[in-house]
Write a protein that holds these residues in place. Structure first.
Motif: not given
Length: 227
Positions: A139-145
């Motif tokens: 999740f550190a590499k995940v954005k909301e979009n």
């Protein structure tokens, strides 16, 4: 008939019974735990359940090679089929494999939005996917979009999507970033217990929130069980 029998004996039936029918088509589920507690095993059980229901599955892995993923599916299939040996087990397994697509990506250069583009390309190519499991998301590499694109895809294509990620905390709010967590209909967390082995805790299931249960992973097979 053989696949239907295995579907009825799938360990996911125990989960669905406790979780008000479990995850529905068009919804996102999140599976978390500390490293090494069995996330991949549980994720594969969700994936195998789609296959046993005679539907197409896509398994996306960010942290395992295809050979390792295949080994997990073979192992889970063998454990489920042991409950009632089938004379044509090899033929059933071959049928399941034809409905399974395994994709390996590196999250450093292939984000979830690109995964959705790949899933849409499969759909355009005539593969009617009903279930998607995405293993090893950071999740550190995940954005909301990114998550929003997965949620939009799931809803539009009426696909059930399970995502796994690492989390050391048992608190619901700590399983994913604040902006991302609401996109998940279900949140399941695995917890190691000396007394009860690895427990399967349902931290969120739709509007009902947390659900108390006796679900755990069998210490030998890692199958979900309530015994």
């Amino acid at each position: 008939m053989a696949k239907q029998e295995l579907f009825e004996r799938s360990p996911v039936r125990a989960f669905d019974e406790v979780a008000n029918g479990g995850l529905k088509a068009g919804e996102l589920g999140l599976l978390t735990s500390k490293k090494g507690l069995g996330k991949t095993s549980v994720l594969v059980q969700f994936g195998m359940d789609t296959l046993l229901n005679n539907k197409q599955l896509v398994h996306v892995s960010f942290d395992q090679k295809s050979d390792n993923v295949i080994s997990w599916y073979d192992g889970i299939f063998n454990e489920i089929s042991k409950k009632k040996p089938l004379p044509n087990a090899a033929d059933v397994k071959e049928q399941l494999n034809r409905n399974r697509t395994i994709l390996n990506f590196n999250q450093d250069n292939f984000n979830l939005e690109k995964v959705v583009n790949t899933l849409n390309a499969l759909k355009a190519g005539g593969i009617g996917v009903a279930g998607v499991v995405i293993d090893g998301v950071d999740f550190a590499k995940v954005k909301e979009n990114d998550i929003q694109s997965v949620a939009s895809y799931a809803k539009a294509a009426k696909v059930k999507v399970w995502i796994s990620a690492t989390s050391d905390s048992e608190d619901l709010e700590a399983q994913a970033p604040k902006a991302i967590l609401p996109y998940f209909t279900a949140v399941v967390h695995l917890v190691a217990s000396k007394a009860n082995g690895t427990q399967v805790k349902i931290l969120k299931m739709g509007k009902k929130g947390a659900i108390d249960s006796d679900l755990k992973l069998d210490s030998k097979t890692l199958l979900i069980t309530n015994k």
